[in-house]
Design a protein around this motif. Structure first.
Motif, short mmCIF file in Angstrom:
data_model
loop_
_atom_site.label_atom_id
_atom_site.label_comp_id
_atom_site.label_asym_id
_atom_site.label_seq_id
_atom_site.Cartn_x
_atom_site.Cartn_y
_atom_site.Cartn_z
N THR A 5 0.67 -1.22 0.30
CA THR A 5 -0.19 0.50 0.26
C THR A 5 1.07 1.17 -0.39
O THR A 5 1.99 1.52 0.33
N ILE A 6 0.22 2.14 -0.44
CA ILE A 6 1.02 3.62 -0.90
C ILE A 6 0.30 4.48 0.24
O ILE A 6 -1.44 4.43 0.36
N PRO A 7 0.10 5.22 0.38
CA PRO A 7 -0.17 6.48 1.63
C PRO A 7 -1.96 7.04 0.80
O PRO A 7 -1.49 7.72 -0.73
N MET A 8 -2.73 7.13 0.84
CA MET A 8 -3.41 8.19 0.01
C MET A 8 -3.95 9.73 -0.09
O MET A 8 -3.92 10.45 1.36
N ILE A 9 -3.76 9.67 -1.59
CA ILE A 9 -3.70 10.90 -1.23
C ILE A 9 -5.15 11.97 -1.16
O ILE A 9 -5.18 13.32 -0.59
N SER A 10 -6.10 11.95 -1.84
CA SER A 10 -7.10 12.64 -1.94
C SER A 10 -8.17 11.72 -1.44
O SER A 10 -7.93 10.94 -0.69
N ALA A 16 -13.37 6.20 -1.31
CA ALA A 16 -13.37 4.39 -2.26
C ALA A 16 -13.27 3.71 -1.67
O ALA A 16 -13.05 2.25 -2.01
N PHE A 17 -11.49 3.88 -0.81
CA PHE A 17 -10.89 2.08 0.10
C PHE A 17 -11.94 1.95 1.46
O PHE A 17 -10.67 1.08 2.01
N THR A 18 -12.49 3.15 1.66
CA THR A 18 -12.44 2.50 3.58
C THR A 18 -14.41 2.55 2.97
O THR A 18 -15.27 2.71 1.65
N PHE A 23 -21.87 4.63 2.02
CA PHE A 23 -22.67 5.45 2.21
C PHE A 23 -22.72 6.86 1.76
O PHE A 23 -23.62 7.47 1.77
N LEU A 24 -21.69 6.78 0.84
CA LEU A 24 -21.71 7.99 -0.49
C LEU A 24 -22.68 7.11 -2.25
O LEU A 24 -21.83 5.99 -1.61
N HIS A 25 -23.00 8.28 -2.58
CA HIS A 25 -22.79 8.00 -3.83
C HIS A 25 -22.07 8.30 -5.19
O HIS A 25 -21.79 9.15 -5.19
N TRP A 26 -21.35 6.96 -5.92
CA TRP A 26 -20.68 7.03 -6.76
C TRP A 26 -21.90 7.08 -8.37
O TRP A 26 -22.16 6.69 -8.45
#
Length: 73
Positions: A5-10, A16-18, A23-26
């Protein structure tokens, strides 16, 4: 050895990965775009780490320091 893994930037990557992704609409394709960018950075990082370890292995050992002779003046 490279980490997987690398750190998440945005914030989009974090969402998107947690578990927040549930809970969010994509909109269609947005999560795929975020994942594609993250994986591209991860592959680039792994490639750079591999190149650096290969370069260290392929380099000849550094020459031994030459003996310094002192001349009395």
């Amino acid at each position: 050895m490279a980490k997987n893994t690398i750190p998440m930037i945005s914030g989009d990557e974090h969402d998107a990965f947690t578990r927040w992704r549930r809970f969010l609409h994509w909109r269609p394709g947005i999560r795929a775009r975020v994942k594609r960018g993250y994986n591209k950075r991860r592959r680039r990082q792994s490639k750079l780490e591999l190149r650096s370890t290969e370069a260290e292995r392929c380099l000849p050992p550094p020459p031994a320091p030459a003996a310094i002779s002192r001349q009395d003046a």
